[in-house]
Write a protein that holds these residues in place. Structure first.
Motif, PDB file in Angstrom:
ATOM      1  N   ARG A  65     -61.097  33.720   3.985  1.00  0.00           N
ATOM      2  CA  ARG A  65     -61.057  34.589   5.155  1.00  0.00           C
ATOM      3  C   ARG A  65     -61.847  33.993   6.323  1.00  0.00           C
ATOM      4  O   ARG A  65     -61.458  34.134   7.482  1.00  0.00           O
ATOM      5  N   ARG A  66     -62.953  33.300   6.017  1.00  0.00           N
ATOM      6  CA  ARG A  66     -63.762  32.694   7.074  1.00  0.00           C
ATOM      7  C   ARG A  66     -63.067  31.491   7.699  1.00  0.00           C
ATOM      8  O   ARG A  66     -63.283  31.192   8.879  1.00  0.00           O
ATOM      9  N   VAL A  67     -62.235  30.787   6.933  1.00  0.00           N
ATOM     10  CA  VAL A  67     -61.554  29.602   7.442  1.00  0.00           C
ATOM     11  C   VAL A  67     -60.311  29.969   8.251  1.00  0.00           C
ATOM     12  O   VAL A  67     -60.012  29.316   9.257  1.00  0.00           O
ATOM     13  N   LEU A  68     -59.601  30.995   7.840  1.00  0.00           N
ATOM     14  CA  LEU A  68     -58.367  31.392   8.522  1.00  0.00           C
ATOM     15  C   LEU A  68     -58.667  32.020   9.875  1.00  0.00           C
ATOM     16  O   LEU A  68     -59.651  32.747  10.027  1.00  0.00           O
ATOM     17  N   PRO A  69     -57.800  31.775  10.861  1.00  0.00           N
ATOM     18  CA  PRO A  69     -57.974  32.477  12.142  1.00  0.00           C
ATOM     19  C   PRO A  69     -57.615  33.955  11.990  1.00  0.00           C
ATOM     20  O   PRO A  69     -56.860  34.337  11.096  1.00  0.00           O
ATOM     21  N   ALA A  70     -58.156  34.781  12.848  1.00  0.00           N
ATOM     22  CA  ALA A  70     -57.917  36.226  12.788  1.00  0.00           C
ATOM     23  C   ALA A  70     -56.501  36.548  13.275  1.00  0.00           C
ATOM     24  O   ALA A  70     -56.039  36.022  14.282  1.00  0.00           O
ATOM     25  N   PHE A  71     -55.822  37.399  12.531  1.00  0.00           N
ATOM     26  CA  PHE A  71     -54.483  37.871  12.895  1.00  0.00           C
ATOM     27  C   PHE A  71     -54.502  39.377  13.093  1.00  0.00           C
ATOM     28  O   PHE A  71     -53.622  40.085  12.612  1.00  0.00           O
ATOM     29  N   GLY A  72     -55.517  39.867  13.759  1.00  0.00           N
ATOM     30  CA  GLY A  72     -55.642  41.308  13.969  1.00  0.00           C
ATOM     31  C   GLY A  72     -55.985  41.996  12.665  1.00  0.00           C
ATOM     32  O   GLY A  72     -56.824  41.522  11.902  1.00  0.00           O
ATOM     33  N   PRO A  73     -55.311  43.103  12.356  1.00  0.00           N
ATOM     34  CA  PRO A  73     -55.650  43.838  11.137  1.00  0.00           C
ATOM     35  C   PRO A  73     -55.029  43.247   9.866  1.00  0.00           C
ATOM     36  O   PRO A  73     -55.260  43.742   8.776  1.00  0.00           O
ATOM     37  N   ILE A  74     -54.255  42.169  10.005  1.00  0.00           N
ATOM     38  CA  ILE A  74     -53.574  41.585   8.847  1.00  0.00           C
ATOM     39  C   ILE A  74     -54.478  40.534   8.198  1.00  0.00           C
ATOM     40  O   ILE A  74     -54.944  39.603   8.853  1.00  0.00           O
ATOM     41  N   ASP A  75     -54.700  40.683   6.895  1.00  0.00           N
ATOM     42  CA  ASP A  75     -55.518  39.748   6.133  1.00  0.00           C
ATOM     43  C   ASP A  75     -54.594  38.830   5.340  1.00  0.00           C
ATOM     44  O   ASP A  75     -53.924  39.267   4.405  1.00  0.00           O
ATOM     45  N   LEU A  76     -54.564  37.570   5.721  1.00  0.00           N
ATOM     46  CA  LEU A  76     -53.682  36.609   5.065  1.00  0.00           C
ATOM     47  C   LEU A  76     -54.362  35.854   3.930  1.00  0.00           C
ATOM     48  O   LEU A  76     -53.722  35.034   3.262  1.00  0.00           O
ATOM     49  N   SER A  77     -55.628  36.111   3.689  1.00  0.00           N
ATOM     50  CA  SER A  77     -56.343  35.371   2.657  1.00  0.00           C
ATOM     51  C   SER A  77     -55.743  35.558   1.256  1.00  0.00           C
ATOM     52  O   SER A  77     -55.685  34.581   0.498  1.00  0.00           O
ATOM     53  N   PRO A  78     -55.256  36.749   0.871  1.00  0.00           N
ATOM     54  CA  PRO A  78     -54.625  36.839  -0.457  1.00  0.00           C
ATOM     55  C   PRO A  78     -53.387  35.958  -0.590  1.00  0.00           C
ATOM     56  O   PRO A  78     -53.144  35.394  -1.657  1.00  0.00           O
ATOM     57  N   ILE A  79     -52.637  35.795   0.484  1.00  0.00           N
ATOM     58  CA  ILE A  79     -51.445  34.948   0.430  1.00  0.00           C
ATOM     59  C   ILE A  79     -51.844  33.498   0.185  1.00  0.00           C
ATOM     60  O   ILE A  79     -51.226  32.797  -0.618  1.00  0.00           O
ATOM     61  N   VAL A  80     -52.907  33.060   0.856  1.00  0.00           N
ATOM     62  CA  VAL A  80     -53.391  31.694   0.672  1.00  0.00           C
ATOM     63  C   VAL A  80     -53.887  31.499  -0.756  1.00  0.00           C
ATOM     64  O   VAL A  80     -53.608  30.466  -1.389  1.00  0.00           O
ATOM     65  N   VAL A  81     -54.594  32.477  -1.298  1.00  0.00           N
ATOM     66  CA  VAL A  81     -55.110  32.362  -2.666  1.00  0.00           C
ATOM     67  C   VAL A  81     -53.963  32.392  -3.672  1.00  0.00           C
ATOM     68  O   VAL A  81     -53.967  31.618  -4.637  1.00  0.00           O
ATOM     69  N   PHE A  82     -52.961  33.252  -3.452  1.00  0.00           N
ATOM     70  CA  PHE A  82     -51.792  33.250  -4.339  1.00  0.00           C
ATOM     71  C   PHE A  82     -51.101  31.884  -4.311  1.00  0.00           C
ATOM     72  O   PHE A  82     -50.672  31.377  -5.346  1.00  0.00           O
TER      73      PHE A  82
END
Length: 73
Positions: A46-63
């Motif tokens: 989450r700290r490495v990814l840029p912010a996409f507003g209220p959407i958290d893309l970190s689970p997609i990256v981990v999957f």
């Protein structure tokens, strides 16, 4: 054995994603366990990814990382 552990972690991560839609009580012991198991992996992503507003893309990256590890194994 390692693939089985990755599968179990994927299920725990999926539960974490589904819990974010429901917003359960943070005082529930099961919720606390799931957060403790997933946050050490999701937090750095989450700290490495840029912010996409209220959407958290970190689970997609981990999957995707889990899938890649399973393919390598």
């Amino acid at each position: 054995m390692l693939i089985r552990l990755l599968d179990i972690y994927s299920i725990i991560l999926l539960i974490r994603v589904l819990m974010s839609w429901v917003n359960p009580s943070p005082f529930n012991p099961i919720v606390q366990i799931i957060y403790r198991l997933t946050e050490p992996v999701l937090g750095p992503v989450r700290r490495v990814l840029p912010a996409f507003g209220p959407i958290d893309l970190s689970p997609i990256v981990v999957f995707a990382a889990i899938w890649f590890l399973k393919v390598l194994i």
